[in-house]
Design a protein around this motif. Structure first.
Motif, PDB file in Angstrom:
ATOM      1  N   ARG A 180     -16.780 -10.662  16.262  1.00  0.00           N
ATOM      2  CA  ARG A 180     -16.730 -11.170  17.645  1.00  0.00           C
ATOM      3  C   ARG A 180     -16.907 -12.685  17.658  1.00  0.00           C
ATOM      4  N   ALA A 181     -17.726 -13.207  16.734  1.00  0.00           N
ATOM      5  CA  ALA A 181     -17.970 -14.654  16.688  1.00  0.00           C
ATOM      6  C   ALA A 181     -16.832 -15.393  15.960  1.00  0.00           C
ATOM      7  N   GLY A 182     -15.820 -14.647  15.513  1.00  0.00           N
ATOM      8  CA  GLY A 182     -14.656 -15.280  14.878  1.00  0.00           C
ATOM      9  C   GLY A 182     -14.937 -15.769  13.459  1.00  0.00           C
ATOM     10  N   LEU A 183     -15.902 -15.134  12.772  1.00  0.00           N
ATOM     11  CA  LEU A 183     -16.317 -15.651  11.464  1.00  0.00           C
ATOM     12  C   LEU A 183     -15.711 -14.895  10.280  1.00  0.00           C
ATOM     13  N   ASP A 184     -14.812 -13.943  10.548  1.00  0.00           N
ATOM     14  CA  ASP A 184     -14.312 -13.092   9.465  1.00  0.00           C
ATOM     15  C   ASP A 184     -13.705 -13.860   8.301  1.00  0.00           C
ATOM     16  N   ARG A 185     -12.941 -14.901   8.606  1.00  0.00           N
ATOM     17  CA  ARG A 185     -12.287 -15.634   7.516  1.00  0.00           C
ATOM     18  C   ARG A 185     -13.221 -16.643   6.839  1.00  0.00           C
ATOM     19  N   ASP A 186     -14.267 -17.126   7.598  1.00  0.00           N
ATOM     20  CA  ASP A 186     -15.216 -18.085   7.009  1.00  0.00           C
ATOM     21  C   ASP A 186     -16.123 -17.397   6.005  1.00  0.00           C
ATOM     22  N   ILE A 187     -16.393 -16.120   6.279  1.00  0.00           N
ATOM     23  CA  ILE A 187     -17.330 -15.397   5.424  1.00  0.00           C
ATOM     24  C   ILE A 187     -16.537 -14.580   4.419  1.00  0.00           C
ATOM     25  N   TRP A 188     -16.921 -14.672   3.164  1.00  0.00           N
ATOM     26  CA  TRP A 188     -16.244 -13.926   2.098  1.00  0.00           C
ATOM     27  C   TRP A 188     -16.550 -12.435   2.248  1.00  0.00           C
ATOM     28  N   GLN A 189     -17.835 -12.138   2.410  1.00  0.00           N
ATOM     29  CA  GLN A 189     -18.282 -10.781   2.730  1.00  0.00           C
ATOM     30  C   GLN A 189     -19.737 -10.885   3.153  1.00  0.00           C
ATOM     31  N   CYS A 190     -20.217  -9.859   3.851  1.00  0.00           N
ATOM     32  CA  CYS A 190     -21.613  -9.889   4.278  1.00  0.00           C
ATOM     33  C   CYS A 190     -22.271  -8.550   3.983  1.00  0.00           C
ATOM     34  N   PRO A 191     -22.774  -8.382   2.768  1.00  0.00           N
ATOM     35  CA  PRO A 191     -23.539  -7.165   2.512  1.00  0.00           C
ATOM     36  C   PRO A 191     -24.717  -7.050   3.495  1.00  0.00           C
ATOM     37  N   VAL A 192     -24.947  -5.834   3.963  1.00  0.00           N
ATOM     38  CA  VAL A 192     -26.120  -5.538   4.793  1.00  0.00           C
ATOM     39  C   VAL A 192     -26.933  -4.559   3.959  1.00  0.00           C
ATOM     40  N   VAL A 193     -28.179  -4.937   3.668  1.00  0.00           N
ATOM     41  CA  VAL A 193     -28.945  -4.222   2.643  1.00  0.00           C
ATOM     42  C   VAL A 193     -30.200  -3.612   3.262  1.00  0.00           C
ATOM     43  N   LEU A 194     -30.467  -2.355   2.945  1.00  0.00           N
ATOM     44  CA  LEU A 194     -31.669  -1.687   3.452  1.00  0.00           C
ATOM     45  C   LEU A 194     -32.730  -1.665   2.358  1.00  0.00           C
ATOM     46  N   LEU A 195     -33.859  -2.341   2.620  1.00  0.00           N
ATOM     47  CA  LEU A 195     -34.968  -2.326   1.641  1.00  0.00           C
ATOM     48  C   LEU A 195     -35.802  -1.081   1.930  1.00  0.00           C
ATOM     49  N   ALA A 196     -35.285   0.061   1.484  1.00  0.00           N
ATOM     50  CA  ALA A 196     -35.798   1.339   1.961  1.00  0.00           C
ATOM     51  C   ALA A 196     -37.260   1.595   1.584  1.00  0.00           C
ATOM     52  N   ASP A 197     -37.692   1.058   0.443  1.00  0.00           N
ATOM     53  CA  ASP A 197     -39.068   1.344   0.017  1.00  0.00           C
ATOM     54  C   ASP A 197     -40.074   0.287   0.464  1.00  0.00           C
ATOM     55  N   VAL A 198     -39.579  -0.727   1.175  1.00  0.00           N
ATOM     56  CA  VAL A 198     -40.502  -1.760   1.684  1.00  0.00           C
ATOM     57  C   VAL A 198     -40.838  -1.419   3.130  1.00  0.00           C
ATOM     58  N   HIS A 199     -42.104  -1.546   3.494  1.00  0.00           N
ATOM     59  CA  HIS A 199     -42.498  -1.279   4.890  1.00  0.00           C
ATOM     60  C   HIS A 199     -43.269  -2.454   5.433  1.00  0.00           C
ATOM     61  N   SER A 200     -43.057  -2.737   6.707  1.00  0.00           N
ATOM     62  CA  SER A 200     -43.857  -3.789   7.328  1.00  0.00           C
ATOM     63  C   SER A 200     -44.227  -3.352   8.736  1.00  0.00           C
ATOM     64  N   VAL A 201     -45.281  -3.983   9.241  1.00  0.00           N
ATOM     65  CA  VAL A 201     -45.813  -3.573  10.538  1.00  0.00           C
ATOM     66  C   VAL A 201     -45.059  -4.282  11.658  1.00  0.00           C
ATOM     67  N   GLY A 202     -44.736  -3.512  12.701  1.00  0.00           N
ATOM     68  CA  GLY A 202     -44.105  -4.096  13.873  1.00  0.00           C
ATOM     69  C   GLY A 202     -44.790  -3.579  15.132  1.00  0.00           C
ATOM     70  N   VAL A 203     -44.347  -4.110  16.258  1.00  0.00           N
ATOM     71  CA  VAL A 203     -44.852  -3.576  17.528  1.00  0.00           C
ATOM     72  C   VAL A 203     -43.661  -3.409  18.448  1.00  0.00           C
ATOM     73  N   GLN A 204     -43.426  -2.162  18.841  1.00  0.00           N
ATOM     74  CA  GLN A 204     -42.268  -1.875  19.685  1.00  0.00           C
ATOM     75  C   GLN A 204     -42.714  -0.961  20.821  1.00  0.00           C
ATOM     76  N   GLY A 205     -42.474  -1.366  22.049  1.00  0.00           N
ATOM     77  CA  GLY A 205     -42.919  -0.584  23.203  1.00  0.00           C
ATOM     78  C   GLY A 205     -44.423  -0.417  23.197  1.00  0.00           C
ATOM     79  N   ASP A 206     -45.129  -1.488  22.822  1.00  0.00           N
ATOM     80  CA  ASP A 206     -46.598  -1.478  22.747  1.00  0.00           C
ATOM     81  C   ASP A 206     -47.140  -0.540  21.679  1.00  0.00           C
TER      82      ASP A 206
END
Ligand code: ATP
Ligand code: XMP
Ligand code: GLN
Ligand code: MG
Length: 520
Positions: A431-457
């Motif tokens: 949507r941002a028109g970046l397809d040709r500027d970016i070679w590729q964009c891996p999206v990686v899940l660090l499945a065994d890492v956990h961190s604390v967040g706060v969502q909906g209190d």
């Protein structure tokens, strides 16, 4: 005049293929050969010119690869680069020894004579060096063309014998006049015409494929990616209907990919395609496995077993019942080979499933028409073959798919989660028109890492998602893409809102090297 290839003799250089590629860029045909090949065998190839590559050895030490001086009497123009230059000088009786000063990286170079190999060169220039050994005096009959602080002879030539040498690396992009030097050597010094381009590669490969295949049936592992689509189109041009493509859904594909590949590839090429659903099989074999090399080997083997199992269906669809499938086409490129440790003396960085991950007992013969090429060359061939931009400019996606983007064990739940996050990132980058500027964009899940967040209190304890947008020319080196902050912000907000188990989105801002593009 000779009409064979320009031979690039590999002395164990990091970038020997890069020299071959620069020669192709100068529109001249080239082939890489190992330094262990006897000179008579090299000359039997009727080479139009020879380039000796760099290498890690020191030529005066015992066991260092040497050049048979016979090579220099054959009347073939020779260019020595770095180690190849030192080996040439040594073989011809020059004084080659440890340099008074090692030079690594950008080096001020004085050109003493802008003639022959260095015709039209500026008198002072930067060159890219990587040497601890130096040629102290030129061999008899040679003139010195350039020097640096650490290299009294940084370039030399003997025009009457058509022998040339440079201490620096003209093949790397960081040597500004490097490509010009290679072109001068090929076109002026050796007098070669520029007559080799994407269409010659196509013609050459088509002839080779026809000869190898005869009337046998062939399958092509098709992923929808650039490399296999170009390989398939090339093989189809050679043998037409004897080719059937097999697309494996291994359960590690991205959202919507199966439908999209099935539709787009057939619409663009008209090549016969069958899709095999092998998700259960792959996921079962990957159960409990977190180590990246093991994942890659399992995936590599499963691919081959899946192609074997698909054989009967392929022969039926091809109307060739009773025959057998003898050949498997893969879209293997040179970076896949060199990273898998397949270069002469190169290290194993990761076993690409289609090279280092193949099982030993594979019964197909492989056809890999793109095996010595780099991605940008493959794209040029795809365009020349008439493939549409959507295929030619598609961003790369690794064969092992999301399997090497879940850091930890692969489960269906984790795959579903990563698929959603990946789809959001891709949608927003497009949507941002970046397809040709970016070679590729891996999206990686660090499945065994956990961190604390706060969502909906509420307290959450979720896993992070890494965004890894990179820019590159050929995947051998890469830089992290400076994606605008507001685009990153949108992706981050959407992923954490729409993927419940994700409470953190982080950006990978590391180049390659030191990191690789994928995390595993
Ligand atoms: N899902 C798949 N089904 C069948 N073959 C596949 C699949 N994924 C990969 N392959 C085979 O493995 C080869 C290497 O994969 P790779 O990802 O490097 O190439 P590609 O997918 O063709 O191109 P790109 O690098 O643009 O993604 C492919 O060319 C193809 O032959
Ligand atoms: O077909 C493939 N099989 C593999 O096993 C594989 N591993 C990495 N890649 C892709 O290769 C390019 C370089 O990746 P790396 O910097 O992570 O080594 C990048 O484009 C990666 O996506 C693969 N492609
Ligand atoms: N890059 C090279 O070819 C290096 C050549 C040799 N090993 C040196 O250090 O000088
Ligand atoms: Mg791919």
């Amino acid at each position: 005049m000779a009409n064979g290839p320009v031979l690039v003799v590999d002395f164990g250089a990091q970038y020997a293929q890069l020299i071959a590629r620069r020669v192709r860029e100068a529109n001249v045909y080239s082939e890489l050969v190992p330094h262990s090949m006897p000179v008579d065998e090299m000359l039997a190839k009727d080479p139009q010119a020879i380039i000796l590559s760099g290498g890690p050895a020191s030529v005066f030490e015992p066991g260092a690869p040497r050049v048979d001086p016979k090579l220099f009497d054959a009347g073939v123009p020779v260019l020595g680069i770095c180690y190849g230059f030192q080996a040439m000088a040594y073989a011809l009786g020059a004084d080659v020894d440890k340099a008074a000063l090692g030079e690594y990286g950008k080096t001020d170079t004085t050109i003493d004579k802008t003639d022959g190999l260095l015709a039209g060169s500026p008198a002072e220039q930067d060159t890219w060096m990587s040497h601890g050994v130096a040629v102290k005096t030129a061999p008899a009959g040679f003139e010195v063309l350039a020097h640096t602080e650490g290299a009294p002879v940084a370039a030399m030539q003997d025009e009457s014998r058509k022998l040339y040498g440079v201490q620096w690396h003209p093949e790397v992009k960081h040597t500004p006049f490097g490509q010009k030097l290679i072109e001068t050597f090929l076109h002026q010094c050796a007098g070669l015409p520029d007559n080799w381009d994407a269409s010659s590669i196509i013609e050459d490969q088509v002839a080779k494929i026809r000869e190898k295949v005869g009337d046998a049936e062939v399958i092509c592992g098709l992923s929808g990616g650039v490399d296999s689509a170009v390989a398939a189109a090339l093989v189809h041009k050679a043998i037409g209907d004897q080719l059937t493509c097999v697309f494996v859904d291994h359960g590690l594909l991205r959202k919507g990919e199966v439908e999209q590949v099935k539709h787009d590839f057939v619409a663009a090429t008209g090549i016969r395609l069958i899709t095999v659903d092998a998700a259960d099989d792959f996921l079962e074999a990957l159960k409990g496995v977190s180590e990246p090399e093991r994942k890659r080997k399992i995936i590599g083997e499963k691919f081959i077993r899946t192609f074997e199992k698909a054989q009967r269906q392929v022969l039926e669809e091809a109307g060739a019942r009773g025959k057998e499938v003898k050949f498997l086409v893969q879209g293997t490129l040179y970076p896949d080979v060199v990273e898998s440790g397949g270069g002469d003396g190169a290290a194993n960085i990761k076993s690409h499933h289609n090279v280092g991950g193949l099982p030993k007992d594979i019964k197909f013969q492989l056809i890999e028409p793109l095996r010595t090429l780099f991605k940008d060359e493959v794209r040029a061939i795809g365009t020349e073959l008439g493939l549409p931009d959507e295929i030619v400019w598609r961003q790369p996606f690794p064969g092992p798919g999301l399997g090497i983007r879940i850091i930890g064990e692969i489960t269906r739940e984790r795959l579903d989660l990563l698929r959603e996050a990946d789809a959001i990132a891709r949608e927003e980058l497009s949507r941002a028109g970046l397809d040709r500027d970016i070679w590729q964009c891996p999206v990686v899940l660090l499945a065994d890492v956990h961190s604390v967040g706060v969502q909906g209190d509420e307290r959450t304890y979720g896993s992070p998602i890494v965004l890894r947008p990179v820019s590159s020319e050929d995947a051998m080196t890469a830089d992290w893409s400076r994606v605008p902050y507001d685009v990153l912000a949108t992706i981050s907000t959407r992923i954490t809102n729409e993927c419940r188990q994700i409470n953190r989105v982080v950006l990978d801002c590391t180049s390659k090297p030191p990191a690789t593009i994928e995390w595993e």
